[in-house]
Design an enzyme around this catalytic site. Structure first.
Site, PDB file in Angstrom:
ATOM      1  N   HIS A   1       0.846  -1.214   0.000  1.00 28.57           N
ATOM      2  CA  HIS A   1       0.000   0.000   0.000  1.00 28.57           C
ATOM      3  C   HIS A   1       0.869   1.247   0.000  1.00 28.57           C
ATOM      4  CE1 HIS A   1      -3.075   2.934   1.337  1.00 28.57           C
ATOM      5  NE2 HIS A   1      -2.104   3.377   2.097  1.00 28.57           N
TER       6      HIS A   1
ATOM      7  N   HIS B   1       1.473   5.203  -2.376  1.00 32.25           N
ATOM      8  CA  HIS B   1       1.858   6.571  -1.985  1.00 32.25           C
ATOM      9  C   HIS B   1       3.116   7.100  -2.663  1.00 32.25           C
ATOM     10  CE1 HIS B   1      -1.019   7.401   1.224  1.00 32.25           C
ATOM     11  NE2 HIS B   1      -0.847   6.158   1.674  1.00 32.25           N
TER      12      HIS B   1
ATOM     13  N   GLU C   1      -5.517   9.478   0.399  1.00 37.40           N
ATOM     14  CA  GLU C   1      -5.878   8.039   0.407  1.00 37.40           C
ATOM     15  C   GLU C   1      -6.928   7.689  -0.630  1.00 37.40           C
ATOM     16  OE1 GLU C   1      -3.252   6.628   3.464  1.00 37.40           O
ATOM     17  OE2 GLU C   1      -4.236   5.842   1.703  1.00 37.40           O
TER      18      GLU C   1
ATOM     19  N   SER D   1      -4.046   1.082  -4.672  1.00 40.08           N
ATOM     20  CA  SER D   1      -3.444  -0.199  -4.245  1.00 40.08           C
ATOM     21  C   SER D   1      -4.499  -1.281  -4.042  1.00 40.08           C
ATOM     22  CB  SER D   1      -2.657   0.011  -2.944  1.00 40.08           C
ATOM     23  OG  SER D   1      -3.489   0.589  -1.953  1.00 40.08           O
TER      24      SER D   1
END
Ligand code: HBI
Ligand code: FE
Length: 291
Positions: A136, A141, A182, A201
């Site tokens: 993730h 990110h 997010e 993700s």
């Protein structure tokens, strides 16, 4: 120095990860040599599944940078990614044992250091995981930290977070992080695209966020975001859409203190229905529909 683990948001789940070797700032060593062949294989399978869906779903800025993560057949060494990332935008990747307290998290972001979790999900979590794991954090990110505007936004977010703590405004900042970093969507002339790490993700949520008739897709409005709660362990009921990263950076550049004061005693806003006159985006489209 051993530090106490933290829980994430309102979840009651015990935190995962080994915090016994974490430093005072919650960073730790990646211990790349400890990954098993099975973990490298699972990381490669996760990466392969997402990257083949990226065209037409992930934003162009992500696609332009994801190659910087290196070959996808194993879990990368963080320091190798840090070298190219630092050259690009001055950011570094630092290893952490898992979720860390808000203050440490914001402090790292404010110093252009992105915390990447060292552990990988279990095979049973291949399709969905609540907490951030190394896939993730790296896949979701890190690529956008190569984009100068987004990189500046992330540092500004860290600085804003440190200020918010002093103003008891953390919950507002957590919502901004949630609905942009997010779970953010961006409108392009070829339709909606994903930039939020939690969506990028996740194979299921990418399709859901872009194409399902279920969730709302609301035009980004800072006050609306700050007053709209979110769920941490299921797909979102609403996503916010920006027109560009500059819009996001410009909207959040001013000092939030007057805004916090203005909304302090206002109720939360609905996440499953639109406000009067609120602009929404239909699934898989770039045009705007007025509610
Ligand atoms: N810690 N490692 C890690 N990763 C996160 O994304 C993270 C965190 N701690 C707190 C946190 N996120 C949220 O509270 C943000 O909204 C600040
Ligand atoms: Fe994340």
């Amino acid at each position: 120095m051993a530090v106490a683990p933290v829980t994430y948001g309102s979840s009651t789940r015990p935190p995962r990860g080994d915090y016994s070797e974490a430093r005072d700032d919650y960073t730790c060593e990646q211990h790349w040599e400890r990954y098993t062949p099975e973990e490298h294989t699972m990381y490669a399978r996760l990466f392969e599944r997402q990257i083949k869906r990226a065209p037409g779903q992930a934003c162009e800025e992500f696609i332009a940078a994801v190659g910087e993560l290196g070959t996808a057949d194993h879990i990368p060494r963080f320091e190798s990614i840090s070298d190219s990332l630092h050259r690009a935008t001055g950011w570094q990747v630092v290893a952490v044992p898992g979720l860390i307290p808000e203050h440490s998290f914001f402090s790292l972001l404010a110093h252009r250091r992105f915390p990447v979790t060292v552990w990988l999900r279990s095979p049973a979590e291949f399709d969905y995981i609540v907490e951030p794991d190394v896939f993730h954090d790296l896949y979701g990110h890190v690529p956008l930290l190569f984009n100068p505007v987004f990189a500046d936004y992330m540092q500004a977010f860290g600085r804003g977070g440190l200020k918010a703590q002093g103003l008891q405004a953390l919950e507002y900042l957590a919502r901004l992080y949630w609905y942009t970093v997010e779970f953010g969507l961006i409108a392009t002339n070829r339709g909606l695209r994903v930039y939020g790490a939690g969506v990028l993700s996740s194979v299921g949520e990418t399709h859901y966020a872009l194409s399902s008739p279920g969730p709302l897709r609301l035009a980004f409005d800072l006050k609306r975001v700050l007053r709209t709660p979110y769920k941490i362990d299921d797909y979102q009921l609403a996503y916010f859409v920006v027109e560009s990263f500059s819009q996001l950076f410009d909207a959040t550049a001013p000092d939030f203190s007057p805004l916090y004061a203005e909304i302090a005693d206002q109720p939360v806003l609905p996440v499953d229905s639109t406000l009067h006159g609120e602009r929404t985006y239909p699934p898989n489209a770039g045009k705007v529909v007025v509610a």
